[in-house]
Structures are given as C-alpha cells and as structure tokens.
Design an enzyme around this catalytic site. Structure first.
Site, PDB file in Angstrom:
ATOM      1  N   ASP A   7       0.798 111.794  79.089  1.00  0.00           N
ATOM      2  CA  ASP A   7      -0.105 110.868  79.786  1.00  0.00           C
ATOM      3  C   ASP A   7       0.743 109.763  80.405  1.00  0.00           C
ATOM      4  OD1 ASP A   7      -2.578 109.611  80.591  1.00  0.00           O
ATOM      5  OD2 ASP A   7      -2.341 108.196  78.951  1.00  0.00           O
ATOM      6  N   SER A   8       0.105 108.983  81.258  1.00  0.00           N
ATOM      7  CA  SER A   8       0.817 107.848  81.864  1.00  0.00           C
ATOM      8  C   SER A   8       1.061 106.748  80.830  1.00  0.00           C
ATOM      9  CB  SER A   8      -0.003 107.292  83.020  1.00  0.00           C
ATOM     10  OG  SER A   8      -1.298 106.962  82.573  1.00  0.00           O
ATOM     11  N   CYS A  70      -4.141 113.590  80.917  1.00  0.00           N
ATOM     12  CA  CYS A  70      -4.365 112.546  81.912  1.00  0.00           C
ATOM     13  C   CYS A  70      -5.170 113.165  83.050  1.00  0.00           C
ATOM     14  CB  CYS A  70      -3.013 112.052  82.437  1.00  0.00           C
ATOM     15  SG  CYS A  70      -3.155 110.844  83.762  1.00  0.00           S
ATOM     16  N   GLU A 150      -4.866  99.488  77.481  1.00  0.00           N
ATOM     17  CA  GLU A 150      -3.427  99.330  77.191  1.00  0.00           C
ATOM     18  C   GLU A 150      -3.197  98.032  76.410  1.00  0.00           C
ATOM     19  OE1 GLU A 150      -0.528 101.205  78.006  1.00  0.00           O
ATOM     20  OE2 GLU A 150      -1.760 102.857  78.700  1.00  0.00           O
ATOM     21  N   CYS A 181     -11.134 109.601  82.370  1.00  0.00           N
ATOM     22  CA  CYS A 181      -9.799 109.028  82.183  1.00  0.00           C
ATOM     23  C   CYS A 181      -9.583 109.022  80.682  1.00  0.00           C
ATOM     24  CB  CYS A 181      -9.753 107.611  82.745  1.00  0.00           C
ATOM     25  SG  CYS A 181      -8.236 106.737  82.326  1.00  0.00           S
TER      26      CYS A 181
HETATM   27  N1  DGL Z   1      -5.143 108.146  81.276  1.00  0.00           N
HETATM   28  C1  DGL Z   1      -5.068 108.428  82.666  1.00  0.00           C
HETATM   29  C2  DGL Z   1      -6.192 109.322  83.149  1.00  0.00           C
HETATM   30  O1  DGL Z   1      -6.736 110.073  82.386  1.00  0.00           O
HETATM   31  C3  DGL Z   1      -4.873 107.397  83.671  1.00  0.00           C
HETATM   32  C4  DGL Z   1      -4.557 106.018  83.469  1.00  0.00           C
HETATM   33  C5  DGL Z   1      -3.684 105.526  84.582  1.00  0.00           C
HETATM   34  O2  DGL Z   1      -2.491 105.725  84.455  1.00  0.00           O
HETATM   35  O3  DGL Z   1      -4.215 104.944  85.554  1.00  0.00           O
HETATM   36  O4  DGL Z   1      -6.519 109.323  84.313  1.00  0.00           O
END
Ligand code: DGL
Length: 250
Positions: A7-8, A70, A150, A181
């Site tokens: 994930d990010s 993600c 976060e 998300c």
């Molecule tokens: N958790 C990520 C998603 O499911 C995105 C969060 C992000 O980096 O903007 O889209």
C-alpha cells in the site's frame, strides 16, 4: 505460501488484518510507501511508476503472490505491474465489486463509492458495477480521510467535521458504501455510526479474502510464521500503527 502486501502507507494494514485472520499465508511481507503517501492525489503515470518500484522492492523477497492493498494502485497500475512479473498480483477493486454483488440483492439500491480522487477519476468501480446492473451510484472523492487516518485520528472532532464536510449534503443513508480506499476501514466504526448503522460497508480486506478463497481457490489454513514490515520512510511509525491496529478488535 509467502505473500507481499503493498500500500502507499498504513491503509493496507486493514487488508493485512483480514489476511491474517483468514490464515491464508505462512509468511507476509508488508511494504508501505510512506515516503510518498498519498498516492490518491497523484497522476496515473506517477502512480504506475511508484507501483513498479514497489515491485522491485519485493523482488529479492521471493513472494508467491502480491496483494495490492491499495485501491488507487489497483485502479491505475495493476495491469502494468502484471506485465512486469510472473507472480500473481491481486488488486482490491474486482473483489470489492463482487462483494457488492453478493451483499446487495437489489441492483436498484443506492451505492455510495468513497475513495481517493485518483480512484474516483479512474471510474473503475462505477464501470464494473454498471456492468453487473447497478446504476444508482454516487461517487465521492474523500481524500482528506487519508491524512486523517495516517495521523491516527480514528474518531473525534477532526474526523466528524470531515464527515460533515463530505456527507452533509447527502440525503438518506445509501444501501451500501464501498470503502474504496484501504485507509477507510480504520475509520469504519465512526463512519458506521455517522450513517446510523444503516448502510452495508464494503471493506477491501474482507472482499479480497473472499476473492482469494472463492476465485483463486486458496483455501489452505496456515499458522502465520513470519510477518515483516517495511516502509520507504519511518518504519517505526508504521510498525507502531500496525501493532495498534492489528491488536484492536475494531
Ligand atoms: N490506501 C490507498 C487506497 O486504497 C490510498 C491512499 C493514498 O495513498 O492516497 O486507495
């Protein structure tokens, strides 16, 4: 079996928790690109470039499968990533759509999709839902939830005011809300309370477990032998959030 989870940032921990509970893997390596989160406000090309770099991160770890935890990466970079490796790569969007199909019987029902700006702009959820007959769709880019999560603000005034900002104009609670998300399940209890427990919440983690079991036929149960966390920045903070999140019963 050894899985990589990408994930990010910390959002993929919501998927990780579901994977651990399902006992589908013996070893799991989690990688969060915390130096560059959020992805959801970036261009498609940047998201693809970062995702291919994540693939390089996993290469020396010899994983058997990569779970893209993600939605933003799943929306824009999944196909590109698949071209660059032989290992199976599974994203969260198709599982999420299948979960809606399973949980919402009436295709006239209103479905609210909340996700990052990138995921909403990709139209991936809407296109796939329309293909299976759902038409009463509303999409909202709710990217502010990403930094809020976060920051570890899973409840409280900041989150509540973001709810009012995004949802203040909505009418009745939708039949289902796609948490499009993976950061969002961490605020699911607060979200559920905001909508007075009237909407079905579709969670990428639960959806992907169903997908891995029913579509990819991974049914063996393994005790988890090893779980390792990596991050492109501040792995200590990621590990701290992971311990907190994985041990809670939320
Ligand atoms: N958790 C990520 C998603 O499911 C995105 C969060 C992000 O980096 O903007 O889209």
């Amino acid at each position: 079996m050894k899985a990589g989870v990408f994930d990010s940032g910390v959002g993929g921990l919501s998927v990780l928790k579901s994977l651990i509970n399902a006992k589908l893997f013996e070893e799991i390596i989690y990688y969060g690109d915390t130096a560059r989160v959020p992805y959801g406000v970036k261009d498609k090309q940047t998201i693809i470039q970062f995702s291919l770099q994540a693939l390089e991160f996993f290469a020396p770890h010899h994983i058997d499968i990569l779970i893209v935890a993600c939605n933003t990466v799943s929306a824009y970079a999944l196909k590109e990533m698949q071209k660059h490796t032989k290992i199976p790569i599974v994203g969260v969007i198709e599982p999420g759509v299948l979960a809606v199909q399973k949980k919402v019987a009436d295709t006239d029902s209103e479905i609210l999709i909340i996700a990052t700006r990138a995921t909403i702009s990709s139209g991936e959820y809407e296109t796939r839902l329309r293909k299976i007959g759902f038409w009463n769709l509303k999409s909202l880019a709710t990217g502010l939830f990403v930094p809020i999560v976060e920051e570890g603000l899973f409840e409280g005034e900041v989150l509540e005011s973001a709810f009012r900002y995004y949802f203040g104009e909505l009418g009745a609670a939708p039949k289902a809300i796609i948490l499009g998300c993976t950061h969002f399940p961490l605020i699911a209890p607060a979200l559920d309370a905001y909508f007075k427990h009237q909407s079905i919440l579709i969670h990428s983690g639960e959806a992907i477990v169903e997908y891995l079991e029913n579509v990819m036929h991974l049914t063996s149960r393994y005790p988890l032998k090893s779980l390792q966390f990596f991050a492109s920045d501040n792995v200590a903070q990621l590990t701290k959030t992971a311990n907190l999140w994985l041990n809670t019963s939320i």
